[in-house]
Design an enzyme around this catalytic site. Structure first.
Site, short mmCIF file in Angstrom:
data_model
loop_
_atom_site.label_atom_id
_atom_site.label_comp_id
_atom_site.label_asym_id
_atom_site.label_seq_id
_atom_site.Cartn_x
_atom_site.Cartn_y
_atom_site.Cartn_z
N GLY A 11 0.83 -1.21 0.00
CA GLY A 11 0.00 0.00 0.00
C GLY A 11 0.86 1.26 0.00
O GLY A 11 1.89 1.31 0.68
N ARG A 72 0.75 -5.08 -5.56
CA ARG A 72 1.04 -6.32 -4.83
C ARG A 72 1.14 -7.41 -5.88
O ARG A 72 0.23 -7.58 -6.69
CB ARG A 72 -0.06 -6.61 -3.81
CG ARG A 72 -0.12 -5.53 -2.71
CD ARG A 72 -1.16 -5.83 -1.65
NE ARG A 72 -1.07 -4.88 -0.54
CZ ARG A 72 -2.00 -3.96 -0.26
NH1 ARG A 72 -3.09 -3.88 -1.00
NH2 ARG A 72 -1.85 -3.14 0.75
N ASP A 103 5.49 -5.44 5.53
CA ASP A 103 6.15 -6.73 5.78
C ASP A 103 5.98 -7.74 4.65
O ASP A 103 6.84 -8.59 4.45
CB ASP A 103 5.82 -7.29 7.18
CG ASP A 103 4.48 -7.94 7.27
OD1 ASP A 103 3.64 -7.66 6.39
OD2 ASP A 103 4.28 -8.72 8.22
N THR A 126 4.47 2.18 5.45
CA THR A 126 3.05 1.78 5.52
C THR A 126 2.37 2.68 6.54
O THR A 126 3.00 3.09 7.53
CB THR A 126 2.87 0.31 5.94
OG1 THR A 126 1.50 0.10 6.33
CG2 THR A 126 3.73 -0.10 7.12
N ASP A 128 0.17 1.66 8.52
CA ASP A 128 -0.32 0.83 9.64
C ASP A 128 0.58 0.83 10.87
O ASP A 128 0.14 0.46 11.95
CB ASP A 128 -0.49 -0.63 9.17
CG ASP A 128 -1.47 -0.76 8.03
OD1 ASP A 128 -2.39 0.08 7.95
OD2 ASP A 128 -1.33 -1.68 7.21
N ASP A 130 2.72 -1.28 11.64
CA ASP A 130 2.70 -2.64 12.20
C ASP A 130 4.01 -3.39 11.96
O ASP A 130 4.02 -4.62 11.94
CB ASP A 130 1.51 -3.42 11.58
CG ASP A 130 1.59 -3.48 10.06
OD1 ASP A 130 2.39 -2.73 9.47
OD2 ASP A 130 0.86 -4.28 9.47
N ARG A 172 -5.07 -2.59 9.18
CA ARG A 172 -5.00 -4.02 8.84
C ARG A 172 -5.28 -4.87 10.08
O ARG A 172 -6.35 -4.75 10.65
CB ARG A 172 -3.63 -4.36 8.23
CG ARG A 172 -3.68 -5.58 7.33
CD ARG A 172 -2.34 -5.83 6.70
NE ARG A 172 -2.11 -4.99 5.55
CZ ARG A 172 -2.51 -5.30 4.31
NH1 ARG A 172 -3.13 -6.41 4.08
NH2 ARG A 172 -2.26 -4.50 3.32
#
Ligand code: F6P
Length: 322
Positions: A11, A72, A103, A126, A128, A130, A172
């Site tokens: 993303g 992706r 990741d 990202t 996120d 994360d 996510r």
């Protein structure tokens, strides 16, 4: 190290362009040339690449998205796909790669590095946040500020109409965005995947608020919450309490926009850091920033466990929303 290949994958996130600029400019500063690879692994396989010079990254530091585009790629998950990519690397004379992404991007990078021995440095990009091995990812700060701006606006309407709003944010499988914007936006309740959702508790809290004359509330729902999205949760609360509600899904608004100062600086540091690591002969790591210090983390450690959410912030959110 004479030539670096650079791509963005997964993303898009605000600050990716600032990072591209930093990679290109710092590489050229060190007499290393740069090849831009379009659409991440898709372009690596198809050979859609171009040489980048100083001018090719002018006037992009303030732009959201990524000038290299992103995608992706399913094909890169196959050995054949990675083989085709390796051929293009050879054809273009690329000695090392900088991969900006999340990741999923790093898993692909790690496989590629193992199979074909091409030096790779990952850079965490990202919204996120994360990714282990860095306190913050590129794009996170902008995303939470964008989300917070929307939440503040919704609060005006919630207060004016005495309404309960359920606002769903991205992230996510994690609740980093939800927790930060929930605390910053003074949310009455924050639902994140890291904490088991208790619909009774949410319902009681909202009813308790109404009993003491508090007729508007904001509930932040992380998209990855195990009870489902904001619509589903709002409906479950309505079944228990009879409280009418409105739902807003912030969605991809959180991904775009001009990066904040923090994201531009982080992106610039990590982009230049990645180039310098490649030049030093380092490979197979992601460059992150921990406690204000640049830190390399082996790619395989990135997904070996989940990044921890701040437990103190969860407690603080509960304390302040009574
Ligand atoms: O990883 C960034 C992210 O925006 C997540 O927060 C979200 O779950 C996902 O990407 C959405 O992906 P897509 O843009 O493919 O719908």
């Amino acid at each position: 190290m004479k030539k670096i290949g650079l791509f963005t994958s997964g993303g898009d996130s605000p600050g990716m362009n600032a990072c591209i600029r930093a990679v290109v400019r710092s590489a050229i500063y060190h007499n290393v040339s740069v090849v831009g690879i379009m659409r991440g692994y898709v372009g690596l396989i198809s050979g859609e690449m171009m040489s980048m010079d100083i001018g090719s990254v002018s006037n992009i530091i303030q732009q959201g998205g990524t000038i290299l585009k992103t995608a992706r790629s399913k094909e890169f998950r196959t050995k054949e796909g990675r083989e085709a990519a390796a051929q293009n690397i050879k054809k273009w004379g690329i000695d090392g790669l900088v991969a900006i992404g999340g990741d999923g991007t790093f898993r692909g990078a790690s496989d590629f590095n193992e199979e074909h021995g091409i030096p790779i440095i990952g850079v965490p990009g990202t919204i996120d946040n994360d990714i282990r091995g860095t306190d913050f990812t590129i794009g996170y700060d902008t995303a939470i500020n964008t989300a917070l701006d929307s939440i503040d606006r919704i609060r005006d309407t919630a207060a004016s109409h005495d309404r309960i709003f359920f606002i769903e944010v991205m992230g996510r499988h994690t609740g980093f965005i939800a927790l930060d914007v929930g605390v910053a936006g003074g949310a009455e309740y924050i639902l994140i995947p890291e904490v088991m959702t208790d619909i009774d508790k949410v319902s009681q809290l909202l009813l308790h608020g109404i009993q003491r004359g508090k007729n508007s509330s904001i509930v932040i729902v992380a998209e990855g919450d195990e009870e489902g999205g904001a619509y589903k949760i709002a409906e479950m609360v309505k079944e228990k309490t009879g409280i009418d509600y409105r739902v807003t899904i912030l969605g991809h608004i959180q991904r775009g926009g001009s990066p904040t100062v923090r994201d531009r600086v982080l992106a610039s540091k990590l982009g230049a850091g990645a180039v310098e690591l490649l030049i030093e002969g380092v490979s197979g790591v992601m460059v992150g920033e921990i406690n204000n210090k640049m830190e390399p983390t082996p790619l395989e450690n990135i997904w070996d466990g989940k990044k921890e959410i701040d437990k103190n912030l969860i407690r603080l959110a509960e304390m302040l929303s009574i």
